[in-house]
Write a protein that holds these residues in place. Structure first.
Motif, mmCIF file in Angstrom:
data_model
loop_
_atom_site.group_PDB
_atom_site.id
_atom_site.type_symbol
_atom_site.label_atom_id
_atom_site.label_comp_id
_atom_site.label_asym_id
_atom_site.label_seq_id
_atom_site.Cartn_x
_atom_site.Cartn_y
_atom_site.Cartn_z
ATOM 1 N N ASP A 7 -1.177 -14.275 1.681
ATOM 2 C CA ASP A 7 -1.456 -12.976 1.088
ATOM 3 C C ASP A 7 -0.760 -11.856 1.847
ATOM 4 O O ASP A 7 -0.271 -10.886 1.254
ATOM 5 C CB ASP A 7 -2.967 -12.740 1.064
ATOM 6 C CG ASP A 7 -3.357 -11.588 0.166
ATOM 7 O OD1 ASP A 7 -2.778 -11.449 -0.930
ATOM 8 O OD2 ASP A 7 -4.243 -10.794 0.551
ATOM 9 N N LEU A 8 -0.686 -11.995 3.169
ATOM 10 C CA LEU A 8 0.015 -11.003 3.982
ATOM 11 C C LEU A 8 1.507 -11.015 3.671
ATOM 12 O O LEU A 8 2.142 -9.953 3.541
ATOM 13 C CB LEU A 8 -0.224 -11.295 5.469
ATOM 14 C CG LEU A 8 0.204 -10.231 6.475
ATOM 15 C CD1 LEU A 8 -0.499 -8.905 6.208
ATOM 16 C CD2 LEU A 8 -0.097 -10.706 7.898
ATOM 17 N N MET A 9 2.086 -12.195 3.529
ATOM 18 C CA MET A 9 3.495 -12.298 3.168
ATOM 19 C C MET A 9 3.727 -11.716 1.779
ATOM 20 O O MET A 9 4.749 -11.052 1.527
ATOM 21 C CB MET A 9 3.949 -13.758 3.210
ATOM 22 C CG MET A 9 3.924 -14.391 4.588
ATOM 23 S SD MET A 9 5.003 -13.581 5.796
ATOM 24 C CE MET A 9 6.622 -13.921 5.083
ATOM 25 N N ARG A 10 2.810 -11.963 0.875
ATOM 26 C CA ARG A 10 2.930 -11.437 -0.482
ATOM 27 C C ARG A 10 2.954 -9.914 -0.469
ATOM 28 O O ARG A 10 3.731 -9.280 -1.183
ATOM 29 C CB ARG A 10 1.768 -11.965 -1.329
ATOM 30 C CG ARG A 10 1.769 -11.512 -2.777
ATOM 31 C CD ARG A 10 0.797 -12.321 -3.618
ATOM 32 N NE ARG A 10 -0.551 -12.350 -3.067
ATOM 33 C CZ ARG A 10 -1.543 -13.118 -3.545
ATOM 34 N NH1 ARG A 10 -1.306 -13.918 -4.573
ATOM 35 N NH2 ARG A 10 -2.743 -13.097 -3.001
ATOM 36 N N THR A 11 2.115 -9.326 0.390
ATOM 37 C CA THR A 11 2.023 -7.872 0.466
ATOM 38 C C THR A 11 3.228 -7.249 1.167
ATOM 39 O O THR A 11 3.808 -6.273 0.692
ATOM 40 C CB THR A 11 0.742 -7.466 1.209
ATOM 41 O OG1 THR A 11 -0.386 -7.992 0.513
ATOM 42 C CG2 THR A 11 0.619 -5.955 1.307
ATOM 43 N N ARG A 12 3.618 -7.836 2.294
ATOM 44 C CA ARG A 12 4.680 -7.233 3.108
ATOM 45 C C ARG A 12 6.084 -7.600 2.652
ATOM 46 O O ARG A 12 7.001 -6.783 2.724
ATOM 47 C CB ARG A 12 4.505 -7.653 4.576
ATOM 48 C CG ARG A 12 3.299 -7.052 5.259
ATOM 49 C CD ARG A 12 3.310 -7.400 6.740
ATOM 50 N NE ARG A 12 2.137 -6.879 7.422
ATOM 51 C CZ ARG A 12 1.871 -7.082 8.708
ATOM 52 N NH1 ARG A 12 2.704 -7.800 9.453
ATOM 53 N NH2 ARG A 12 0.779 -6.575 9.259
ATOM 54 N N TYR A 13 6.250 -8.852 2.208
ATOM 55 C CA TYR A 13 7.603 -9.348 1.954
ATOM 56 C C TYR A 13 7.797 -9.920 0.560
ATOM 57 O O TYR A 13 8.833 -10.525 0.278
ATOM 58 C CB TYR A 13 7.954 -10.420 2.994
ATOM 59 C CG TYR A 13 7.943 -9.897 4.409
ATOM 60 C CD1 TYR A 13 8.969 -9.085 4.886
ATOM 61 C CD2 TYR A 13 6.888 -10.198 5.272
ATOM 62 C CE1 TYR A 13 8.952 -8.600 6.184
ATOM 63 C CE2 TYR A 13 6.864 -9.715 6.567
ATOM 64 C CZ TYR A 13 7.897 -8.906 7.015
ATOM 65 O OH TYR A 13 7.892 -8.409 8.302
ATOM 66 N N GLY A 14 6.816 -9.707 -0.315
ATOM 67 C CA GLY A 14 6.910 -10.278 -1.652
ATOM 68 C C GLY A 14 8.083 -9.773 -2.469
ATOM 69 O O GLY A 14 8.535 -10.437 -3.398
ATOM 70 N N LEU A 15 8.595 -8.588 -2.116
ATOM 71 C CA LEU A 15 9.739 -8.047 -2.839
ATOM 72 C C LEU A 15 11.013 -8.814 -2.542
ATOM 73 O O LEU A 15 11.881 -8.952 -3.403
ATOM 74 C CB LEU A 15 9.929 -6.566 -2.473
ATOM 75 C CG LEU A 15 11.113 -5.835 -3.121
ATOM 76 C CD1 LEU A 15 10.978 -5.840 -4.643
ATOM 77 C CD2 LEU A 15 11.223 -4.415 -2.593
ATOM 78 N N CYS A 16 11.138 -9.329 -1.304
ATOM 79 C CA CYS A 16 12.413 -9.920 -0.886
ATOM 80 C C CYS A 16 12.332 -11.418 -0.633
ATOM 81 O O CYS A 16 13.354 -12.104 -0.664
ATOM 82 C CB CYS A 16 12.917 -9.234 0.381
ATOM 83 S SG CYS A 16 11.727 -9.250 1.738
ATOM 84 N N GLY A 17 11.149 -11.942 -0.369
ATOM 85 C CA GLY A 17 11.004 -13.358 -0.050
ATOM 86 C C GLY A 17 10.364 -14.133 -1.181
ATOM 87 O O GLY A 17 9.890 -13.568 -2.174
ATOM 88 N N SER A 18 10.349 -15.445 -1.042
ATOM 89 C CA SER A 18 9.682 -16.298 -2.022
ATOM 90 C C SER A 18 9.538 -17.688 -1.418
ATOM 91 O O SER A 18 9.664 -17.865 -0.209
ATOM 92 C CB SER A 18 10.455 -16.354 -3.338
ATOM 93 O OG SER A 18 9.668 -16.949 -4.352
ATOM 94 N N TRP A 19 9.286 -18.670 -2.275
ATOM 95 C CA TRP A 19 9.116 -20.044 -1.837
ATOM 96 C C TRP A 19 9.912 -20.953 -2.767
ATOM 97 O O TRP A 19 9.997 -20.702 -3.965
ATOM 98 C CB TRP A 19 7.626 -20.439 -1.873
ATOM 99 C CG TRP A 19 6.756 -19.525 -1.099
ATOM 100 C CD1 TRP A 19 6.198 -18.364 -1.545
ATOM 101 C CD2 TRP A 19 6.356 -19.653 0.262
ATOM 102 N NE1 TRP A 19 5.469 -17.789 -0.534
ATOM 103 C CE2 TRP A 19 5.546 -18.548 0.582
ATOM 104 C CE3 TRP A 19 6.593 -20.630 1.242
ATOM 105 C CZ2 TRP A 19 4.982 -18.372 1.827
ATOM 106 C CZ3 TRP A 19 6.030 -20.457 2.496
ATOM 107 C CH2 TRP A 19 5.235 -19.337 2.785
#
Length: 233
Positions: A7-19
């Motif tokens: 959830d933290l990754m989704r909030t902070r880096y969801g614009l540029c990162g993924s899986w």
């Protein structure tokens, strides 16, 4: 995968990162504003997960010890950008037009890269995530000749991986430019200081169809390039 980290990754880096996971069914997130945009429906799943139980059930293969790094955001039409910018983990999951994301999907599935975290290297400005949108190589090539610029991008990546909780990962650069930036002594030292001395950096050919390789040839090439890192996959 711990839900709080997800959830933290989704909030902070969801614009540029993924899986690197795909359901392989198309989803139209906004048929009015971006009628041509189709995403893999896993992007909708990324947004709907709201608990550890959901994460374990819907996305059980997510990894923190395997990281793919591309170069930068590709340029998109304004209507598409307006839609994708309000979604999390949408990058690398386009199903429309000229995108090569499906080539990436097939190569990951065939070579043990599924479930990896994937992000772009060039995305930091003034200590904040600020996507650099360009499909032209010249502006990026110019920026990557500046050691201070490269250091800012690597520092941003290290902070991202620290948030992810990545320890001693295999970091796979997608293409020569990313690999060169990450494997430079100063960059590798910083990555190992952040993620552990066992951190390794590998390189695979970029998945763009502009390479001229047919998909089976590309998949085979990636397998050959990862041959020395099979213990990580």
């Amino acid at each position: 995968m711990d839900y709080q980290i997800f959830d933290l990754m989704r909030t902070r880096y969801g614009l540029c990162g993924s899986w690197t996971v795909w359901i392989e069914s198309p989803w139209s997130p906004d048929s009015i504003r971006a009628p041509l945009l189709r995403l893999d429906s896993v992007v909708r799943t990324f947004g709907e997960v709201r608990s550890q139980q959901q994460l374990d059930t819907e996305l059980p293969s997510l990894r923190t010890d395997l990281v793919l790094v591309a170069l930068n955001f590709a340029e998109r039409a304004a209507g598409i950008t307006a839609v994708t910018d309000r979604l999390s983990f949408a990058s690398f999951h386009e199903e429309c037009g000229r995108t090569s994301d499906r080539r990436l999907r097939d190569a990951c599935k065939a070579n043990g890269l599924e479930g990896a975290y994937i992000t772009d290297l060039v995305k930091m400005q003034g200590g904040k995530v600020a996507p650099f949108r360009s499909s032209k190589s010249m502006p990026i090539n110019t920026l990557l000749r500046d050691p201070r610029f490269v250091r800012e991008q690597v520092d941003g990546l290290c902070e991202e991986l620290q948030t992810l909780g990545s320890r001693n990962p295999l970091i796979v650069g997608l293409g020569a430019q990313v690999y060169k930036a990450l494997y430079a002594p100063a960059s590798l030292d910083k990555l190992r200081e952040t993620c552990g001395n066992g951190t390794q950096v590998a390189r695979i050919t970029h998945y763009s169809s502009m390479t001229g390789m047919a998909l089976p040839t590309y998949i085979s090439r990636v397998g050959q390039e990862l041959a020395d890192f099979r213990d990580y996959l």
